[in-house]
Design a protein around this motif. Structure first.
Motif, PDB file in Angstrom:
ATOM      1  N   ARG A 109       0.817  -1.208   0.000  1.00 20.95           N
ATOM      2  CA  ARG A 109       0.000   0.000   0.000  1.00 20.95           C
ATOM      3  C   ARG A 109       0.858   1.270   0.000  1.00 20.95           C
ATOM      4  O   ARG A 109       0.316   2.376  -0.067  1.00 20.95           O
ATOM      5  CB  ARG A 109      -0.928   0.005   1.215  1.00 20.95           C
ATOM      6  CG  ARG A 109      -1.894  -1.167   1.233  1.00 20.95           C
ATOM      7  CD  ARG A 109      -2.893  -1.069   2.356  1.00 20.95           C
ATOM      8  NE  ARG A 109      -3.695  -2.291   2.445  1.00 20.95           N
ATOM      9  CZ  ARG A 109      -4.783  -2.419   3.211  1.00 20.95           C
ATOM     10  NH1 ARG A 109      -5.199  -1.389   3.948  1.00 20.95           N
ATOM     11  NH2 ARG A 109      -5.449  -3.554   3.234  1.00 20.95           N
ATOM     12  N   SER A 110       2.158   1.093   0.100  1.00 19.91           N
ATOM     13  CA  SER A 110       3.080   2.235   0.081  1.00 19.91           C
ATOM     14  C   SER A 110       3.948   2.234  -1.172  1.00 19.91           C
ATOM     15  O   SER A 110       4.977   2.900  -1.206  1.00 19.91           O
ATOM     16  CB  SER A 110       3.973   2.212   1.330  1.00 19.91           C
ATOM     17  OG  SER A 110       3.199   2.220   2.508  1.00 19.91           O
ATOM     18  N   SER A 111       3.532   1.492  -2.187  1.00 17.38           N
ATOM     19  CA  SER A 111       4.367   1.331  -3.384  1.00 17.38           C
ATOM     20  C   SER A 111       3.896   2.173  -4.557  1.00 17.38           C
ATOM     21  O   SER A 111       4.448   2.064  -5.652  1.00 17.38           O
ATOM     22  CB  SER A 111       4.395  -0.145  -3.802  1.00 17.38           C
ATOM     23  OG  SER A 111       3.075  -0.602  -4.103  1.00 17.38           O
ATOM     24  N   SER A 112       2.895   3.011  -4.366  1.00 16.17           N
ATOM     25  CA  SER A 112       2.377   3.818  -5.461  1.00 16.17           C
ATOM     26  C   SER A 112       3.445   4.787  -5.967  1.00 16.17           C
ATOM     27  O   SER A 112       4.257   5.312  -5.201  1.00 16.17           O
ATOM     28  CB  SER A 112       1.147   4.611  -4.996  1.00 16.17           C
ATOM     29  OG  SER A 112       0.726   5.512  -6.000  1.00 16.17           O
ATOM     30  N   THR A 113       3.436   5.018  -7.283  1.00 15.52           N
ATOM     31  CA  THR A 113       4.374   5.990  -7.852  1.00 15.52           C
ATOM     32  C   THR A 113       3.993   7.418  -7.478  1.00 15.52           C
ATOM     33  O   THR A 113       4.820   8.325  -7.563  1.00 15.52           O
ATOM     34  CB  THR A 113       4.399   5.855  -9.385  1.00 15.52           C
ATOM     35  OG1 THR A 113       3.059   6.005  -9.884  1.00 15.52           O
ATOM     36  CG2 THR A 113       4.939   4.496  -9.802  1.00 15.52           C
TER      37      THR A 113
ATOM     38  N   GLU B 228      -0.261   9.144  -2.463  1.00 10.57           N
ATOM     39  CA  GLU B 228      -1.159   8.003  -2.325  1.00 10.57           C
ATOM     40  C   GLU B 228      -0.585   6.901  -1.440  1.00 10.57           C
ATOM     41  O   GLU B 228      -1.297   5.967  -1.076  1.00 10.57           O
ATOM     42  CB  GLU B 228      -1.473   7.419  -3.705  1.00 10.57           C
ATOM     43  CG  GLU B 228      -2.265   8.364  -4.598  1.00 10.57           C
ATOM     44  CD  GLU B 228      -2.548   7.750  -5.949  1.00 10.57           C
ATOM     45  OE1 GLU B 228      -2.052   6.616  -6.196  1.00 10.57           O
ATOM     46  OE2 GLU B 228      -3.245   8.391  -6.768  1.00 10.57           O
ATOM     47  N   ARG B 229       0.686   7.011  -1.099  1.00  9.54           N
ATOM     48  CA  ARG B 229       1.317   5.965  -0.294  1.00  9.54           C
ATOM     49  C   ARG B 229       0.825   6.026   1.148  1.00  9.54           C
ATOM     50  O   ARG B 229       0.645   7.109   1.714  1.00  9.54           O
ATOM     51  CB  ARG B 229       2.834   6.121  -0.314  1.00  9.54           C
ATOM     52  CG  ARG B 229       3.443   6.044  -1.700  1.00  9.54           C
ATOM     53  CD  ARG B 229       4.917   6.391  -1.652  1.00  9.54           C
ATOM     54  NE  ARG B 229       5.491   6.504  -2.989  1.00  9.54           N
ATOM     55  CZ  ARG B 229       6.703   6.977  -3.249  1.00  9.54           C
ATOM     56  NH1 ARG B 229       7.474   7.381  -2.236  1.00  9.54           N
ATOM     57  NH2 ARG B 229       7.138   7.047  -4.481  1.00  9.54           N
ATOM     58  N   LEU B 230       0.668   4.847   1.756  1.00 10.77           N
ATOM     59  CA  LEU B 230       0.249   4.790   3.156  1.00 10.77           C
ATOM     60  C   LEU B 230       1.309   5.411   4.062  1.00 10.77           C
ATOM     61  O   LEU B 230       0.975   6.092   5.042  1.00 10.77           O
ATOM     62  CB  LEU B 230      -0.019   3.335   3.556  1.00 10.77           C
ATOM     63  CG  LEU B 230      -0.441   3.097   5.009  1.00 10.77           C
ATOM     64  CD1 LEU B 230      -1.661   3.924   5.370  1.00 10.77           C
ATOM     65  CD2 LEU B 230      -0.711   1.613   5.244  1.00 10.77           C
TER      66      LEU B 230
END
Length: 397
Positions: free
Chosen positions: A64-68, A72-74
């Motif tokens: 959930r923390s891997s968004s580019t 948006e990352r947790l």
């Protein structure tokens, strides 16, 4: 509150009751030998189960923390720079433990397709199942993951999965040799054997990759020392070894038999090997700082600055302070540095305003240093061949 949190709270309350009866109530002390051994084994089983749940949750947190998109990352929404920092805050553990959980998650957690949402196999599926069954813990997973995943691109997925399955069986005590469940150290040895069999040539040395892995980090001060860890390039390590060999040269060691005692007492060098290596590094840093080859700071050589109040130095109380370090130093440290360096007296008013700035004065002037160098020739520690120019001068009394 969701069911997962409620269930964990219930488990925590049950464990708290065990702590009250076993630890606070003296139950552990009153247990028989067999009961104590059995209880430790069961507690280890419980710890491995908690490891499995933590690894799974850390894996989900990482996903959930891997968004580019950073926002948006947790981790970003929780006010943290990365997964390790967030895990530290949530578990109250140090960075080393948090990083271990994250590495274990990368090896065993499921991957999720961002488009379909379908789960994809873990990189080490057999070890994942052994972890979820509490047959092994984080240390066991990392002991296997290190050697196997390092050769994944060279030997192919099938070879890694074969070794993964057999090592997971060893962790469960179901291996072909019939041995009991393997601990983390034994799993590491077996994984290294599998790596040697499947990838006998190993990875060819890569100078660029090695250069990227180099580095030194300082830990938090403990008991008056600063822990250090890191990785040196081969040539840097070899140079340090050469400096160590030079500063512990055996040509100055004096041997004698019991029938012919020495004419005078020779001080014994009780330093351990690691202590000698530390002192060799200290000597090299001192010489480097005194040379004219290093860049200057504020127009002067990169000199170690130690500050201490005069009344503290006189009374041998209080603390000294090192520029560039938040940790206080001892009075001994201040005296030690002063002997080989210079002293500058600064007088401050009660408001902190500087009212007098003295000149730099050596504790030992150049004439005394020449005389002492002539007298001793070099370091007086047995086995040390350091020349006089490298030595620090200190008072006998």
């Amino acid at each position: 509150m969701n069911a997962l949190v409620d269930d964990l709270i219930a488990v925590r309350l049950s464990v708290g009751e065990l702590i009250d009866t076993g630890a606070r109530g003296g139950g552990v002390h009153a247990a028989s030998d067999d009961d104590l051994v059995g209880a430790i084994a069961r507690a280890g089983d419980l710890a491995r189960a908690v490891d499995a749940l933590l690894v799974e949750m850390v894996g989900e947190l990482a996903d959930r923390s891997s968004s580019t998109v950073r926002e948006e990352r947790l981790t970003t929404r929780m006010g943290c720079r990365n997964v390790t920092e967030l895990v530290q805050r949530l578990t109250r553990n140090g960075p080393h433990t948090a990083a271990k959980l994250e590495r274990a998650a990368k090896a065993t957690a499921l991957a999720w397709d961002p488009v379909t949402g379908a789960g994809m196999p873990a990189r080490l599926p057999a070890m994942r199942n052994a972890l979820l069954d509490a047959e092994t813990g984080v240390d066991g997973v990392l002991a296997v993951a290190g050697p196997l995943l390092a050769m994944r691109d060279r030997v192919g997925v099938e070879g890694v999965l074969t070794a993964d399955g057999l090592l997971a069986a060893a962790a469960r005590g179901e291996g072909p040799d019939g041995l009991p469940p393997a601990c983390a150290d034994l799993l590491r040895v077996q994984a290294q054997v599998w790596a040697a069999v499947l990838d006998p040539d190993g990875a060819e040395p890569d100078a660029h990759a090695a250069a990227r892995r180099r580095g030194i980090t300082f830990g938090t001060a403990r008991d008056g020392v600063i822990p250090i860890r890191g990785a040196l390039l081969p040539e840097v390590a070899a140079q340090l070894v050469r400096i160590h060999d030079a500063t512990t040269s055996p040509h100055a060691v004096r041997f004698h038999d019991t029938e012919s005692p020495p004419a005078h007492d020779v001080p014994r060098d009780d330093r351990t090997g690691p202590q000698k290596l530390h002192d060799a590094l200290a000597a090299a840093l001192t010489v480097a700082a005194a040379s004219r080859d290093l860049p200057t700071i504020g127009g002067a050589a990169p000199t170690l600055i130690v500050s201490i109040r005069e009344e503290d130095l006189t009374a041998s109380t209080g603390r000294a302070w090192l520029e560039g370090s938040a940790e206080p130093a001892s009075i001994f440290t201040a005296r030690h540095v002063a002997c080989a360096g210079v002293i500058q007296r600064v007088t401050l008013a009660g408001s902190g305003r500087i009212v007098r700035l003295g000149t730099e004065e050596r504790v030992f002037n150049r004439y005394q240093r020449r005389a002492i160098a002539l007298r001793d020739g070099g370091c007086i520690i047995p086995g040390c061949g350091v020349p006089a120019g490298w030595c620090e001068i200190h008072h006998v009394t």
